[in-house]
Design a protein around this motif. Structure first.
Motif, PDB file in Angstrom:
ATOM      1  N   SER A  98      -4.973  -7.748  18.457  1.00  0.00           N
ATOM      2  CA  SER A  98      -5.829  -7.954  17.453  1.00  0.00           C
ATOM      3  C   SER A  98      -4.682  -7.440  16.259  1.00  0.00           C
ATOM      4  CB  SER A  98      -7.005  -6.931  17.103  1.00  0.00           C
ATOM      5  OG  SER A  98      -6.702  -5.616  17.146  1.00  0.00           O
ATOM      6  N   TYR A  99      -3.520  -6.905  16.708  1.00  0.00           N
ATOM      7  CA  TYR A  99      -2.617  -6.569  15.792  1.00  0.00           C
ATOM      8  C   TYR A  99      -1.591  -7.852  15.352  1.00  0.00           C
ATOM      9  CZ  TYR A  99      -3.228  -1.400  16.199  1.00  0.00           C
ATOM     10  OH  TYR A  99      -3.541  -0.189  16.381  1.00  0.00           O
ATOM     11  N   MET A 100      -1.871  -8.648  16.026  1.00  0.00           N
ATOM     12  CA  MET A 100      -0.820  -9.955  15.956  1.00  0.00           C
ATOM     13  C   MET A 100      -0.744 -10.739  14.652  1.00  0.00           C
ATOM     14  SD  MET A 100       1.617 -10.781  17.992  1.00  0.00           S
ATOM     15  CE  MET A 100       3.183 -11.561  17.262  1.00  0.00           C
ATOM     16  N   GLY A 101      -2.105 -10.784  14.149  1.00  0.00           N
ATOM     17  CA  GLY A 101      -2.109 -11.544  12.792  1.00  0.00           C
ATOM     18  C   GLY A 101      -1.367 -10.788  11.745  1.00  0.00           C
ATOM     19  N   MET A 102      -1.809  -9.571  11.735  1.00  0.00           N
ATOM     20  CA  MET A 102      -0.971  -8.710  10.674  1.00  0.00           C
ATOM     21  C   MET A 102       0.473  -8.569  10.712  1.00  0.00           C
ATOM     22  SD  MET A 102      -3.480  -5.296   9.970  1.00  0.00           S
ATOM     23  CE  MET A 102      -3.981  -5.217  11.601  1.00  0.00           C
ATOM     24  N   LEU A 103       0.959  -8.678  12.126  1.00  0.00           N
ATOM     25  CA  LEU A 103       2.487  -8.394  12.442  1.00  0.00           C
ATOM     26  C   LEU A 103       3.318  -9.667  11.945  1.00  0.00           C
ATOM     27  CD1 LEU A 103       2.246  -6.667  15.870  1.00  0.00           C
ATOM     28  CD2 LEU A 103       3.448  -5.791  13.871  1.00  0.00           C
ATOM     29  N   GLY A 104       2.334 -10.913  12.290  1.00  0.00           N
ATOM     30  CA  GLY A 104       2.948 -12.383  11.921  1.00  0.00           C
ATOM     31  C   GLY A 104       3.095 -12.297  10.355  1.00  0.00           C
ATOM     32  N   TRP A 105       2.027 -11.830   9.562  1.00  0.00           N
ATOM     33  CA  TRP A 105       2.052 -11.709   8.282  1.00  0.00           C
ATOM     34  C   TRP A 105       3.399 -10.901   7.629  1.00  0.00           C
ATOM     35  CZ3 TRP A 105       0.832 -14.917   4.483  1.00  0.00           C
ATOM     36  CH2 TRP A 105       0.947 -14.263   3.039  1.00  0.00           C
ATOM     37  N   LEU A 106       3.541  -9.688   8.364  1.00  0.00           N
ATOM     38  CA  LEU A 106       4.518  -8.875   7.818  1.00  0.00           C
ATOM     39  C   LEU A 106       5.887  -9.583   8.185  1.00  0.00           C
ATOM     40  CD1 LEU A 106       5.561  -6.152   7.506  1.00  0.00           C
ATOM     41  CD2 LEU A 106       5.260  -5.529   9.717  1.00  0.00           C
ATOM     42  N   GLU A 107       5.998 -10.165   9.435  1.00  0.00           N
ATOM     43  CA  GLU A 107       7.362 -11.022   9.699  1.00  0.00           C
ATOM     44  C   GLU A 107       7.495 -11.961   8.566  1.00  0.00           C
ATOM     45  OE1 GLU A 107       9.825 -13.646  11.929  1.00  0.00           O
ATOM     46  OE2 GLU A 107       8.107 -13.935  11.097  1.00  0.00           O
ATOM     47  N   GLN A 152       4.127  -7.507  -0.387  1.00  0.00           N
ATOM     48  CA  GLN A 152       3.364  -7.743   0.985  1.00  0.00           C
ATOM     49  C   GLN A 152       3.774  -6.978   2.131  1.00  0.00           C
ATOM     50  OE1 GLN A 152       0.245  -9.211   1.305  1.00  0.00           O
ATOM     51  NE2 GLN A 152       0.391  -9.276  -1.003  1.00  0.00           N
ATOM     52  N   VAL A 153       5.146  -6.648   2.256  1.00  0.00           N
ATOM     53  CA  VAL A 153       5.606  -5.879   3.278  1.00  0.00           C
ATOM     54  C   VAL A 153       5.176  -4.368   3.139  1.00  0.00           C
ATOM     55  CG1 VAL A 153       7.686  -4.893   4.184  1.00  0.00           C
ATOM     56  CG2 VAL A 153       7.809  -7.159   3.722  1.00  0.00           C
ATOM     57  N   LEU A 154       4.917  -3.738   1.922  1.00  0.00           N
ATOM     58  CA  LEU A 154       4.516  -2.635   1.854  1.00  0.00           C
ATOM     59  C   LEU A 154       3.032  -2.582   2.139  1.00  0.00           C
ATOM     60  CD1 LEU A 154       6.523  -1.589  -1.612  1.00  0.00           C
ATOM     61  CD2 LEU A 154       6.353  -0.202   0.742  1.00  0.00           C
ATOM     62  N   GLY A 155       2.415  -3.520   1.492  1.00  0.00           N
ATOM     63  CA  GLY A 155       0.905  -3.587   1.932  1.00  0.00           C
ATOM     64  C   GLY A 155       0.541  -3.791   3.162  1.00  0.00           C
ATOM     65  N   THR A 156       1.179  -4.537   3.787  1.00  0.00           N
ATOM     66  CA  THR A 156       0.878  -4.840   5.297  1.00  0.00           C
ATOM     67  C   THR A 156       1.163  -3.846   6.363  1.00  0.00           C
ATOM     68  OG1 THR A 156       1.320  -7.333   4.965  1.00  0.00           O
ATOM     69  CG2 THR A 156       1.062  -6.711   7.077  1.00  0.00           C
ATOM     70  N   ILE A 157       2.133  -3.125   6.014  1.00  0.00           N
ATOM     71  CA  ILE A 157       2.646  -1.880   6.776  1.00  0.00           C
ATOM     72  C   ILE A 157       1.473  -0.845   6.456  1.00  0.00           C
ATOM     73  CG2 ILE A 157       4.080   0.095   7.059  1.00  0.00           C
ATOM     74  CD1 ILE A 157       6.480  -1.912   6.692  1.00  0.00           C
ATOM     75  N   ARG A 158       1.143  -0.674   5.381  1.00  0.00           N
ATOM     76  CA  ARG A 158       0.098   0.353   4.962  1.00  0.00           C
ATOM     77  C   ARG A 158      -1.263  -0.062   5.810  1.00  0.00           C
ATOM     78  NH1 ARG A 158       1.381   0.324  -0.168  1.00  0.00           N
ATOM     79  NH2 ARG A 158      -0.319  -1.140  -0.453  1.00  0.00           N
ATOM     80  N   TYR A 197      -5.231   0.247  10.263  1.00  0.00           N
ATOM     81  CA  TYR A 197      -5.829  -0.321  11.274  1.00  0.00           C
ATOM     82  C   TYR A 197      -5.778   0.370  12.721  1.00  0.00           C
ATOM     83  CZ  TYR A 197      -7.465  -3.888  14.480  1.00  0.00           C
ATOM     84  OH  TYR A 197      -7.789  -4.436  15.763  1.00  0.00           O
ATOM     85  N   ARG A 198      -4.652   1.121  12.726  1.00  0.00           N
ATOM     86  CA  ARG A 198      -4.772   1.970  14.123  1.00  0.00           C
ATOM     87  C   ARG A 198      -5.688   3.199  14.022  1.00  0.00           C
ATOM     88  NH1 ARG A 198       0.741   5.454  14.963  1.00  0.00           N
ATOM     89  NH2 ARG A 198       0.202   6.437  12.993  1.00  0.00           N
ATOM     90  N   GLU A 199      -6.158   3.676  12.825  1.00  0.00           N
ATOM     91  CA  GLU A 199      -7.288   4.592  12.708  1.00  0.00           C
ATOM     92  C   GLU A 199      -8.582   3.968  13.088  1.00  0.00           C
ATOM     93  OE1 GLU A 199      -6.650   7.891  12.547  1.00  0.00           O
ATOM     94  OE2 GLU A 199      -4.448   7.187  12.777  1.00  0.00           O
TER      95      GLU A 199
END
Length: 339
Positions: free
Chosen positions: A286-295, A318-324, A329-331
């Motif tokens: 489930s992390y992959m969508g956010m990781l793709g958007w981050l990349e 968006q880099v800052l927002g997506t890392i946040r 999401y981890r929590e």
């Protein structure tokens, strides 16, 4: 239908828009087009002609340069049209046998103008969540097959995170670059776990919307209308269910609302049973969508995939927002595993 001004890559005036509407036999523009919000990638205009009111999407030329972009967009609108008899859909108009139109090197999509507004946390209610769970469950239960629409090649890959870090030397004092460097170890760990989960997730796939977050749902008199189908395609249903839960059970403060989760869960499971699911693999994937958007946004911030200074700046934001969002999401994952 869409609201708020949006910056971007092209400005359309009445003369240019009139050329398009007359070319497509939609009438003559009767007042200056109004730019309205239509997502982070493309631009949207409200256009009034002597024949009607339309929403005109101007597709980002940088996106459309990609070799598969046009066919992917065509397929996504075919998917939207196929779901129209099953769920409430706003699909592009088919004109002269096409839903994507090209004029003078720019691609467009035309929609009937529909009144409505998106709802975001904390204004989302349990009733909204039940409606979304019902929509998602119907899409997954239908298990559509559409000629020419095939599962994509494995899109879960290990991105070139270290390479991007090497390119950050000219951004030493910029906040987004500092945050990226500090998060790199976690980003790579999430990416590797998602890759490891992909084999299991790829065994169960359905055609669905794949971006059912609040910005892509308009509400009219309490009923949802599903818009922006450009991400539509094959997806693991449990992975999309989890993604949708995170969008809609969000309390607006970084947490999740159990009442909203229960409403969405109850509606979804009227159509799809959630038994014998490998949730560890689903959570990892489930992390992959956010990781793709981050990349993608790291590349925009670096100027690799950006046509204008505005796009570069949007990439940095968006880099800052997506890392946040990744750390938040981890929590959330710990809470969702309990639920």
């Amino acid at each position: 239908m869409w609201d708020n001004e949006q910056k971007g890559f092209i400005q359309m005036n009445g003369v240019e828009m009139n050329s398009l509407t007359e070319h497509l036999k939609l009438g003559t523009v009767v007042k200056e087009p109004v730019q309205v919000k239509g997502g982070l990638l493309h631009k949207m205009y409200r256009v009034s002609t002597d024949k009607g009111e339309y929403a005109v999407k101007v597709l980002n030329p940088e996106i459309m340069k990609h070799p598969t972009a046009l066919q992917n967009t065509v397929n996504s609108e075919r998917i939207a049209a196929a779901f129209q008899s099953i769920i409430p859909v706003v699909a592009a108009l088919e004109i002269n046998g096409k839903q994507i139109h090209e004029l003078n090197g720019t691609h467009y999509m035309i929609f009937d103008w529909v009144e409505g507004a998106s709802i975001f946390p904390p204004r989302i209610t349990a009733e909204n969540c039940y409606a979304i769970g019902d929509v998602l469950g119907k899409m997954h239960h239908e298990n559509l097959a559409i000629d020419g629409v095939m599962p994509e090649e494995d899109g879960t890959l290990m991105f070139a995170w270290d390479k991007y870090q090497e390119l950050l030397q000219t951004y030493e004092n910029e906040t987004w670059a500092t945050r990226y460097r500090a998060s790199l170890s976690d980003i790579k760990s999430w990416n590797q776990a998602a890759c490891d989960a992909q084999e299991m997730l790829a065994k169960i796939l359905v055609i669905s919307h794949r971006d059912l977050d609040p910005k892509n749902v308009m509400w009219n008199a309490g009923a949802p209308l599903i818009i922006d189908w450009e991400a539509a395609g094959y997806v693991n249903p449990y992975q999309e269910f989890l993604e949708v839960v995170n969008y809609w059970a969000d309390d607006g403060k970084g947490g999740l609302l159990k009442e909203h989760f229960d409403a969405l869960f109850d509606a979804y499971t009227q159509h799809v049973k959630l038994e014998n699911v490998d949730w560890n693999a689903v959570f990892a994937g489930s992390y992959m969508g956010m990781l793709g958007w981050l990349e993608y946004n790291v590349k925009r911030a670096l100027g690799i995939e950006a046509a204008t200074a505005d796009e570069v700046q949007l990439g940095k934001e968006q880099v800052l927002g997506t890392i946040r969002e990744l750390y938040a999401y981890r929590e959330k994952v710990q809470v969702l595993k309990r639920w």
